[in-house]
Every structure is written in structure tokens, then in C-alpha cells.
Design an enzyme around this catalytic site. Sequence first.
Site, PDB file in Angstrom:
ATOM      1  N   GLU A  26       0.832  -1.203   0.000  1.00  0.00           N
ATOM      2  CA  GLU A  26       0.000   0.000   0.000  1.00  0.00           C
ATOM      3  C   GLU A  26       0.863   1.248   0.000  1.00  0.00           C
ATOM      4  O   GLU A  26       2.047   1.220   0.351  1.00  0.00           O
ATOM      5  CB  GLU A  26      -0.918   0.003   1.214  1.00  0.00           C
ATOM      6  CG  GLU A  26      -0.164   0.046   2.530  1.00  0.00           C
ATOM      7  CD  GLU A  26      -1.061   0.380   3.711  1.00  0.00           C
ATOM      8  OE1 GLU A  26      -1.661   1.466   3.689  1.00  0.00           O
ATOM      9  OE2 GLU A  26      -1.140  -0.442   4.641  1.00  0.00           O
ATOM     10  N   LYS A  87      -6.208  10.261   0.425  1.00  0.00           N
ATOM     11  CA  LYS A  87      -6.269   8.897   0.954  1.00  0.00           C
ATOM     12  C   LYS A  87      -7.406   8.183   0.247  1.00  0.00           C
ATOM     13  O   LYS A  87      -8.576   8.558   0.404  1.00  0.00           O
ATOM     14  CB  LYS A  87      -6.491   8.939   2.466  1.00  0.00           C
ATOM     15  CG  LYS A  87      -6.438   7.592   3.151  1.00  0.00           C
ATOM     16  CD  LYS A  87      -6.593   7.769   4.657  1.00  0.00           C
ATOM     17  CE  LYS A  87      -6.548   6.450   5.394  1.00  0.00           C
ATOM     18  NZ  LYS A  87      -6.720   6.628   6.862  1.00  0.00           N
ATOM     19  N   VAL A 107      -5.664  -0.098   2.565  1.00  0.00           N
ATOM     20  CA  VAL A 107      -5.696  -1.560   2.488  1.00  0.00           C
ATOM     21  C   VAL A 107      -6.799  -2.018   1.549  1.00  0.00           C
ATOM     22  O   VAL A 107      -6.591  -2.894   0.694  1.00  0.00           O
ATOM     23  CB  VAL A 107      -5.884  -2.173   3.891  1.00  0.00           C
ATOM     24  CG1 VAL A 107      -6.196  -3.661   3.799  1.00  0.00           C
ATOM     25  CG2 VAL A 107      -4.642  -1.948   4.744  1.00  0.00           C
ATOM     26  N   ASP A 139     -19.258   3.233  12.390  1.00  0.00           N
ATOM     27  CA  ASP A 139     -17.936   3.474  11.811  1.00  0.00           C
ATOM     28  C   ASP A 139     -17.187   2.148  11.698  1.00  0.00           C
ATOM     29  O   ASP A 139     -16.767   1.558  12.696  1.00  0.00           O
ATOM     30  CB  ASP A 139     -17.154   4.454  12.690  1.00  0.00           C
ATOM     31  CG  ASP A 139     -15.923   5.011  11.982  1.00  0.00           C
ATOM     32  OD1 ASP A 139     -15.595   4.517  10.889  1.00  0.00           O
ATOM     33  OD2 ASP A 139     -15.296   5.932  12.530  1.00  0.00           O
ATOM     34  N   SER A 141     -14.301   0.121   8.983  1.00  0.00           N
ATOM     35  CA  SER A 141     -13.399   0.261   7.846  1.00  0.00           C
ATOM     36  C   SER A 141     -13.919  -0.486   6.625  1.00  0.00           C
ATOM     37  O   SER A 141     -14.475  -1.590   6.728  1.00  0.00           O
ATOM     38  CB  SER A 141     -12.016  -0.275   8.214  1.00  0.00           C
ATOM     39  OG  SER A 141     -11.177  -0.317   7.077  1.00  0.00           O
ATOM     40  N   ALA A 142     -13.697   0.114   5.463  1.00  0.00           N
ATOM     41  CA  ALA A 142     -14.028  -0.548   4.201  1.00  0.00           C
ATOM     42  C   ALA A 142     -13.135  -1.756   3.939  1.00  0.00           C
ATOM     43  O   ALA A 142     -13.443  -2.572   3.058  1.00  0.00           O
ATOM     44  CB  ALA A 142     -13.903   0.443   3.045  1.00  0.00           C
ATOM     45  N   ASP A 143     -12.047  -1.888   4.712  1.00  0.00           N
ATOM     46  CA  ASP A 143     -11.177  -3.057   4.546  1.00  0.00           C
ATOM     47  C   ASP A 143     -11.972  -4.354   4.679  1.00  0.00           C
ATOM     48  O   ASP A 143     -11.735  -5.327   3.944  1.00  0.00           O
ATOM     49  CB  ASP A 143     -10.066  -3.071   5.609  1.00  0.00           C
ATOM     50  CG  ASP A 143      -9.103  -1.910   5.497  1.00  0.00           C
ATOM     51  OD1 ASP A 143      -9.211  -1.126   4.539  1.00  0.00           O
ATOM     52  OD2 ASP A 143      -8.247  -1.786   6.388  1.00  0.00           O
ATOM     53  N   LYS A 160      -5.381  -2.841  14.123  1.00  0.00           N
ATOM     54  CA  LYS A 160      -4.818  -1.851  15.028  1.00  0.00           C
ATOM     55  C   LYS A 160      -5.536  -1.914  16.377  1.00  0.00           C
ATOM     56  O   LYS A 160      -6.757  -1.982  16.441  1.00  0.00           O
ATOM     57  CB  LYS A 160      -4.906  -0.466  14.402  1.00  0.00           C
ATOM     58  CG  LYS A 160      -4.083  -0.338  13.126  1.00  0.00           C
ATOM     59  CD  LYS A 160      -4.241   1.025  12.494  1.00  0.00           C
ATOM     60  CE  LYS A 160      -3.377   1.139  11.234  1.00  0.00           C
ATOM     61  NZ  LYS A 160      -3.863   0.288  10.133  1.00  0.00           N
TER      62      LYS A 160
END
Length: 310
Positions: A26, A87, A107, A139, A141-143, A160
Site C-alpha cells: 500500500e 487517501k 488496504v 464506523d 473500515s471498508a477493509d 490496530k
Amino acid sequence: MTNFHMRFGTEVADALRDGRPVVALESTIVSHGLPRPDNLLVARQIEQAVRDAGAVPATIGMVGGELVVGLDDAQLTRLATVDGVSKLSVRDLAVAAATGADGATTVAATSAVAATAGIGVFATGGLGGVHREAAQSFDESADLVTLARTPIAVVCAGVKSILDVGATLERLETLGVAVVGYRTRRFPGFYLTDAGFDLDWSVDSPEQVADVLTARERQGVHHGGLIVANPLPVDEQLDPDLHDRTLTEGLAMLERDGVTGKAVTPFLLAHFHSATQGASLAVNVRIILRNADLAARIAVAAAARLSDAA
């Protein structure tokens, strides 16, 4: 190798054509994850770690609206040093291209682009996941949803520790994303060796990961991504007490300053860097270098499997 939508670096194009091992990397860690000037130095070290283990690095990013799979050094330098680099998650790719943006892929975006380009292994630091208080904020992540539909192996140090780790693992299970520990049955927490959660599966070698990828292809059943969770050795993790104090402080600062959305992760990472006097940055660098090495060895083993099958 080129197409209408993306450009391939010469080294990456040659490797893909010849069936040699390639590892996707990335660019968000370069533009947003590490401070200048360390970011460019570390980006070069990551690529070298992949080469040292026998594979070709393919750092993915957007330069002037063009997706590049395998940034050259000038392009890498540009994303590491200029201001205003966007980003980019998956949803942002088309808009950024149409507007001629410089962008660093997350990611999620890196996984999607790499899989489209025919790259099956990706090394990163830690995944995104479900944020704390997600029950109120939604909320996430789109990961996670991207990996549910993207057939790629992602080598990481778990998610994380600033996230809700338990909720993230539950979401990965629901989304059908396989998670295996590398020589462990415990899920790592990025800065921490052990995030406090068990795993159902573990693998002991790059060759065993390659066997999993081969089995997936032979079954012909739709699979999403494979997460290979590679924990830091205990003596290389961030001091757990220091970690917990810093995280508590950072979460309080988020609420005080009203930081939300995509700004949360870089805010907390910057706080960790400051509050730990650079110790978290050193851990972060160790994580990504170890993951790049393991991902390269997995790519080498996977390429050997394909060669033997041919």
C-alpha cells in the site's frame, strides 16, 4: 503491461508475465502513516525486504489520476513528499482518477487493485476494522467488506489495537473472511503481540499458506480474502502498560476534539508517536518489514506451486 485504467511498472509487468512472485504494497503508509522524512526511507526498506526474500514489490498508488501498480522511485518520492495526497479507498478510485488526483491507496483499495492486476499476496501493517462505539456511529473500515469479495492473501499484524478487536473478528467471521495465525492461535493487536482473542486456525510456514491458496483455487468455491495474522515477538512489541495508557489518553482526545471518520486512525497514530517518544513508530516499522518478508516468502511458495502444476 498497460490497460485503460492502470499502468504497470516495468519490473512488475515483467514479473506477472513470467509468473514470478509479486507482493502488493500500500501507499497510505507512505503518505499518511509515517512522518516525513522517515516515510520515504521506510517505503524503500519495505520494497527491499520483499526483494531480499525473492519477490518483486508492487507498491500501488495514483499519480496524476493514473493508477500505478509498481510505483517507480520518482513516483514513490512524489507521494511521500508532496502535500495534498488524497487517501483513497475503493469508493474514491474513479473520482480521484477523473479529477487527476495524486492518491495513496488504503488496504481496501490496494487489495482491490492488486487482485484486479493478478497479484495474490499483499503485505501491510495492520488492518482497519470496527471502531469503538460503532454501535452508535456505524464506523467500520471498508477493509472488511472489501476483503469479503476480494481473493487476496493479506499479511498483517492483526488489526490496530485502537479498534474494537473483538467486534472486528466477529464481522470478519460474518463476512466469510478466513483468518489464520502465523505460528500462533492468538490474534495479534498490531503494537501488541496478543490482542486477547483465540483463532480457529494457524499455519506454520509460507508453504502451508501457499497450500491454502492452492486449495482455494482447486475448490472453485467463491472465497474472499485470507488474513495471515503475523504477530510481533513478545520482546519486540510496544510495552503493554505504555500502550494502554497512551490509548486511553488518545481516545479521550478524540472525544474532546470531535475527531471522526477517516481522521481517527491518523490522529491516534500520531498521538502514539508523540506520547511514546517514537517507540510506537519503531514498532510500526518492525511490523511492516516483518510482514513484507513473510508475504514475499508466501508469494515465492505460491509461484512454485503454480510452476509445479504447469
